[in-house]
Design a protein around this motif. Sequence first.
Motif, PDB file in Angstrom:
ATOM      1  N   SER A 111       0.827  -1.209   0.000  1.00 53.99           N
ATOM      2  CA  SER A 111       0.000   0.000   0.000  1.00 53.99           C
ATOM      3  C   SER A 111       0.863   1.262   0.000  1.00 53.99           C
ATOM      4  O   SER A 111       0.506   2.268  -0.624  1.00 53.99           O
ATOM      5  N   VAL A 112       2.001   1.220   0.695  1.00 59.85           N
ATOM      6  CA  VAL A 112       2.903   2.376   0.732  1.00 59.85           C
ATOM      7  C   VAL A 112       3.483   2.654  -0.655  1.00 59.85           C
ATOM      8  O   VAL A 112       3.567   3.809  -1.094  1.00 59.85           O
ATOM      9  N   ILE A 113       3.868   1.617  -1.368  1.00 61.21           N
ATOM     10  CA  ILE A 113       4.417   1.792  -2.714  1.00 61.21           C
ATOM     11  C   ILE A 113       3.375   2.419  -3.641  1.00 61.21           C
ATOM     12  O   ILE A 113       3.664   3.388  -4.370  1.00 61.21           O
ATOM     13  N   VAL A 114       2.161   1.896  -3.610  1.00 59.34           N
ATOM     14  CA  VAL A 114       1.096   2.431  -4.471  1.00 59.34           C
ATOM     15  C   VAL A 114       0.788   3.885  -4.116  1.00 59.34           C
ATOM     16  O   VAL A 114       0.675   4.747  -4.995  1.00 59.34           O
ATOM     17  N   ALA A 115       0.661   4.172  -2.812  1.00 62.81           N
ATOM     18  CA  ALA A 115       0.360   5.544  -2.375  1.00 62.81           C
ATOM     19  C   ALA A 115       1.469   6.505  -2.785  1.00 62.81           C
ATOM     20  O   ALA A 115       1.198   7.645  -3.195  1.00 62.81           O
ATOM     21  N   GLY A 116       2.728   6.070  -2.685  1.00 61.56           N
ATOM     22  CA  GLY A 116       3.841   6.909  -3.089  1.00 61.56           C
ATOM     23  C   GLY A 116       3.815   7.222  -4.576  1.00 61.56           C
ATOM     24  O   GLY A 116       4.049   8.363  -4.995  1.00 61.56           O
ATOM     25  N   LEU A 117       3.511   6.219  -5.383  1.00 58.74           N
ATOM     26  CA  LEU A 117       3.439   6.416  -6.836  1.00 58.74           C
ATOM     27  C   LEU A 117       2.300   7.363  -7.201  1.00 58.74           C
ATOM     28  O   LEU A 117       2.453   8.237  -8.071  1.00 58.74           O
ATOM     29  N   ILE A 118       1.151   7.221  -6.537  1.00 61.56           N
ATOM     30  CA  ILE A 118       0.020   8.106  -6.812  1.00 61.56           C
ATOM     31  C   ILE A 118       0.346   9.539  -6.398  1.00 61.56           C
ATOM     32  O   ILE A 118       0.016  10.504  -7.096  1.00 61.56           O
ATOM     33  N   CYS A 119       1.015   9.682  -5.261  1.00 62.15           N
ATOM     34  CA  CYS A 119       1.461  11.008  -4.815  1.00 62.15           C
ATOM     35  C   CYS A 119       2.382  11.634  -5.853  1.00 62.15           C
ATOM     36  O   CYS A 119       2.253  12.812  -6.192  1.00 62.15           O
ATOM     37  N   PHE A 120       3.303  10.855  -6.377  1.00 64.41           N
ATOM     38  CA  PHE A 120       4.254  11.351  -7.381  1.00 64.41           C
ATOM     39  C   PHE A 120       3.515  11.800  -8.640  1.00 64.41           C
ATOM     40  O   PHE A 120       3.775  12.871  -9.192  1.00 64.41           O
ATOM     41  N   ILE A 121       2.561  10.990  -9.087  1.00 62.87           N
ATOM     42  CA  ILE A 121       1.847  11.283 -10.332  1.00 62.87           C
ATOM     43  C   ILE A 121       0.936  12.500 -10.193  1.00 62.87           C
ATOM     44  O   ILE A 121       0.817  13.318 -11.120  1.00 62.87           O
ATOM     45  N   THR A 122       0.300  12.652  -9.031  1.00 66.48           N
ATOM     46  CA  THR A 122      -0.670  13.735  -8.836  1.00 66.48           C
ATOM     47  C   THR A 122      -0.048  15.021  -8.301  1.00 66.48           C
ATOM     48  O   THR A 122      -0.759  16.011  -8.111  1.00 66.48           O
TER      49      THR A 122
END
Length: 438
Positions: free
Chosen positions: A115-126
């Motif tokens: 979940s941390v990896i996914v949340a980090g990637l979404i943060c980066f993209i947005t």
Amino acid sequence: MQSSKVHPVDKKLPFWQLLIYGFQHVLAMYSGAVAVPLVLAGAIHLDVEHLIYLINADLFTCGIATLVQTLSMGPYIGSKLPIVQGCTFTAVTPMILIANSAGGGAEGLRVVYGSVIVAGLICFITANYFSKLLRFFPPVVTGAVITIIGLTLMPVAVGWIAGVNPAAPDYAAPMNIMIALLVLVLILFLYRVSSGFIGHIAVLLGLIFGTVVAALLGYVDFSAVGQAASLGITTPFAFGMPVFEPVSCIAMTLVMLVTMAETTGDVIAVGKIVNKPTDEEILCKALRADGFSTALGGILNAFPYTAFAQNIGLVSITGVRSRYVVAMGGVILMILGLLPKLAAVVACIPNMVLGGAGLAMFGMVAASGIQALSKVNFVGNCNMMVIAVSVAVALIPIGAPTFYSKFPTGVQLICTSGITIGSITAILLNLILNKGTD
């Protein structure tokens, strides 16, 4: 002539100054940095060996995240501001719930890290879209947010001095308060009488002095130094390959959205203090650094990362604005993550000593906000009410931590963070009462 045009944030100091000032930043944030793995490990029933590994991984990744934020990684990641990165406490409760729902222990961590990896990637993209919210931060909102950051940090310093459990026999012990007071008085004295190098390391000297006094009084336990390993290497996916469970990923993404709001306030505060106003581009790069570091944290057995507000106060007190100082702090954090014995030495600083320094550091953040508000126009507008209500709302979870406990989890994530709910309130009230102007 050329060097005189270099902004203080970009000034490269002599190595020995970088080392001392950087170490001062590490001492200021160390307790907060290790708090997350300590709480998480106990709540999901990890053994001591795994706890030590989590602390080492966290410190090592803190160092990398700080280097990315201060020095940047390419032209699009990193604000190039003196910002120390640390794991956000906002994510602790969700991580505990996620891990325990998957059985706890190392198996639960696999779901957490997915979940941390996914949340980090979404943060980066947005980040590019989120940074456009900067237009909703006129001077009245900015000043209110900076003030809120300082005020909401104050209970942390008080907790370091008094303790966290009012039922404990040594809670608010007079000797703890006296040691904290001695540290604070020394910092104030050095800040007043010296504007040079000694003044710049006033907090460091206060921490050293306080630790020595506490040791003489028997309040320092060095046994952990002897028990710690000499070398600790962090390897990717040490607890197994991550598990990407949809609901957990959504929950952690909500945490990162809250963290992005907090980071926005922190970056604006740093920009004001170092006289390098935050624009949309800088904020976007800072948020991308958060996203990158958070995703990296999921790979290196660490946690979601954000700007550490306590170090903002240190920048304000010392007047040392160079981002290379904070970058050196990042290098020291990486070394501590690889050398557990050194990390254990730093961990010996008693909490009441940190609390004495924290009162000055966090107070300086609030004072910076008040200074910013002093330049705001209060004639013919509703600025006074914007500030009054946003500060009041921000202090609700500080005065009554369980105030929102009957609300849905998503609401609690937002409202139990004084910085987040206070910032949102200031933005909304300014839009409603002032129609978005200041």
